[in-house]
Design a protein around this motif. Structure first.
Motif, PDB file in Angstrom:
ATOM      1  N   VAL A  57      -8.740  -3.020  -1.564  1.00  0.00           N
ATOM      2  CA  VAL A  57      -9.122  -1.630  -1.318  1.00  0.00           C
ATOM      3  C   VAL A  57     -10.518  -1.554  -0.710  1.00  0.00           C
TER       4      VAL A  57
ATOM      5  N   PRO B 237     -11.919   1.358  -5.888  1.00  0.00           N
ATOM      6  CA  PRO B 237     -11.452   0.134  -6.545  1.00  0.00           C
ATOM      7  C   PRO B 237     -11.059   0.423  -7.987  1.00  0.00           C
TER       8      PRO B 237
ATOM      9  N   THR C 108     -10.217   7.078  -1.978  1.00  0.00           N
ATOM     10  CA  THR C 108      -9.700   6.036  -2.858  1.00  0.00           C
ATOM     11  C   THR C 108     -10.867   5.387  -3.582  1.00  0.00           C
TER      12      THR C 108
ATOM     13  N   PHE D  92      -4.069   5.327  -1.757  1.00  0.00           N
ATOM     14  CA  PHE D  92      -5.165   6.215  -1.385  1.00  0.00           C
ATOM     15  C   PHE D  92      -4.654   7.633  -1.182  1.00  0.00           C
TER      16      PHE D  92
ATOM     17  N   ASN E  51      -6.001  -0.208  -8.323  1.00  0.00           N
ATOM     18  CA  ASN E  51      -6.186  -0.779  -6.993  1.00  0.00           C
ATOM     19  C   ASN E  51      -6.856  -2.146  -7.051  1.00  0.00           C
ATOM     20  N   ASN E  52      -6.298  -3.088  -6.290  1.00  0.00           N
ATOM     21  CA  ASN E  52      -6.910  -4.406  -6.141  1.00  0.00           C
ATOM     22  C   ASN E  52      -8.283  -4.241  -5.482  1.00  0.00           C
ATOM     23  N   GLU E  53      -9.317  -4.713  -6.148  1.00  0.00           N
ATOM     24  CA  GLU E  53     -10.694  -4.457  -5.694  1.00  0.00           C
ATOM     25  C   GLU E  53     -10.958  -5.021  -4.299  1.00  0.00           C
TER      26      GLU E  53
ATOM     27  N   LEU F 223       2.064  -2.112  -8.188  1.00  0.00           N
ATOM     28  CA  LEU F 223       0.744  -2.743  -8.127  1.00  0.00           C
ATOM     29  C   LEU F 223       0.538  -3.741  -9.269  1.00  0.00           C
TER      30      LEU F 223
ATOM     31  N   THR G  99       0.840  -1.189   0.000  1.00  0.00           N
ATOM     32  CA  THR G  99       0.000   0.000   0.000  1.00  0.00           C
ATOM     33  C   THR G  99       0.880   1.246   0.000  1.00  0.00           C
TER      34      THR G  99
ATOM     35  N   LEU H 279      -7.100   4.295 -10.372  1.00  0.00           N
ATOM     36  CA  LEU H 279      -7.030   5.506  -9.547  1.00  0.00           C
ATOM     37  C   LEU H 279      -6.240   6.598 -10.256  1.00  0.00           C
TER      38      LEU H 279
ATOM     39  N   PHE I  95      -2.986  -1.351  -3.051  1.00  0.00           N
ATOM     40  CA  PHE I  95      -3.797  -0.172  -3.360  1.00  0.00           C
ATOM     41  C   PHE I  95      -3.081   1.090  -2.911  1.00  0.00           C
TER      42      PHE I  95
ATOM     43  N   GLU J 245     -11.308   8.513 -10.591  1.00  0.00           N
ATOM     44  CA  GLU J 245      -9.929   8.385 -11.058  1.00  0.00           C
ATOM     45  C   GLU J 245      -9.414   9.748 -11.492  1.00  0.00           C
TER      46      GLU J 245
END
Length: 373
Positions: A295, A166, A164, A333, A290-292, A325, A149, A169, A331, A314
């Motif tokens: 995040v 999913p 943040t 943020f 971001n990994n759903e 990533l 992260t 971003l 993720f 985004e």
């Protein structure tokens, strides 16, 4: 205990450009060695650092990444602790990012958790890009985390807020440098020359058709030329011109399409205006995606605390954390810092209360995550 404000101000005074973060690296090493912790292992990588804090009953490794470099900007904040490196400034908040990492290390030295924690101090985020070679390094292969992260300060959000989402971003980004070479000569005899000011102007106009005519209207992309140079004096036709700009897209496919179209347009212009055109794409950053699952898990955890959570849109900003990533689930943020001035501005002055907010929130999250079976 670490003094977050003093640490941030110390780092703020010594901004260094990409792969020149020598003082910054030494400052971090000196602090880490002062902790005198036998669970802490430090490995240098270029001007960056990998810092492993071993867990007491590890099952996995959790990572936090902090970028280190400053920008070639002359600071104008007038603060008593402003940059002592003339024409360099931490105008993107990397002094905050590093201070938060050090605060987390201090916390977990005093409050160990089960899992290993890897702290990555990454150079050259602003260019030419440190994340990709760092993630490909032998150290990362040895210490490859299971999750990673990172945060980025956000001047537009108040302190106590994170934002943040999913998926996508930050955008795919590429630098763009185009050099046009023709034939110069006396302004009174244009028929004996190939004018590169004319060629550059024509090319700029052509480039602005790419997004409007070659990219799906439901996608988003930007082609911006921010700087044009050419010629020498007013009565000599320019033999050379140079365009400098940026490309930003919300999909990797659109990035490839734009570059393909730039090359087609320049080939045509070389024939039509009898010149030579060279293209350099400079630094290219992969999208921050971001990994759903992770995040969403972080969002739900954050909503259970006093943190205000915003599920944002985004942005067209670029961040080479996307390369990390791409290889490691995780993720990024936004951290609210409530500044009147935005990122990359000479007057950026983030609210230092956000330091404690970030350390407290991430220490709780990593403790929870690092003690799960």
């Amino acid at each position: 205990m670490i003094d977050l404000i003093k640490t941030r101000r110390d780092l703020h005074q010594i901004p260094e450009l990409g792969f020149k973060e020598y003082k910054t690296q030494q400052y971090i090493i000196k602090y880490l060695e002062s902790l005198n912790c036998n669970r802490l292992e430090i490995k240098k990588w270029e001007t960056g650092l990998f810092v492993m804090l071993k867990g007491i009953n590890p099952v996995k490794t959790l990572a936090y990444r902090a970028d280190m470099d400053g920008l070639p900007i002359k600071e104008q904040t007038g603060l008593p602790f402003q940059s002592i490196h003339e024409n360099n400034m931490h105008a993107c908040g990397h002094d905050f990012h590093m201070t938060i990492a050090l605060g987390l290390i201090q916390h977990f030295v005093d409050n160990p958790i089960n899992d290993h924690l890897l702290f990555i101090f990454q150079p050259a985020e602003e260019g030419p890009g440190g994340a990709k070679p760092m993630v490909q390094s032998s150290i990362m292969k040895e210490w490859k985390p299971d999750m990673i992260t990172a945060l980025h300060i956000a001047p537009e959000y108040p302190v106590g807020t994170i934002a943040t989402k999913p998926g996508l971003l930050f955008a795919n980004t590429s630098e763009l440098f185009i050099t046009l070479l023709g034939k110069g000569g006396h302004a009174a005899y244009p028929h004996h020359t190939n004018d590169m000011v004319v060629a550059a102007c024509s090319l700029v106009n052509h480039l602005q058709t790419i997004v409007s005519r070659n990219i799906d209207p439901l996608d988003s992309a930007v082609v911006t030329i921010g700087k044009i140079t050419g010629g020498t004096v007013q009565n000599i036709i320019a033999e050379q011109a140079r365009l400098e700009g940026t490309i930003r897209t919300l999909s990797a496919t659109s990035m490839s399409k734009i570059k393909e179209r730039i090359e087609q347009l320049t080939k045509g212009l070389q024939i039509g205006l009898n010149c030579t055109i060279e293209i350099d794409y400079g630094s290219n950053y992969y999208q921050v995606f971001n990994n759903e699952r992770l995040v969403n898990e972080f969002i739900q955890f954050s909503k259970s605390t006093k943190i205000e959570v915003v599920e944002c849109q985004e942005a067209m900003t670029g961040e080479d954390f996307g390369f990390m990533l791409k290889e490691i689930p995780g993720f990024m943020f936004w951290l609210g810092v409530d500044s009147q001035y935005g990122l990359h501005h000479a007057n950026l002055a983030p609210n230092e209360k956000a330091l404690e907010v970030a350390v407290e929130h991430l220490s709780r999250y990593l403790t929870w995550k690092g003690n799960l079976s």
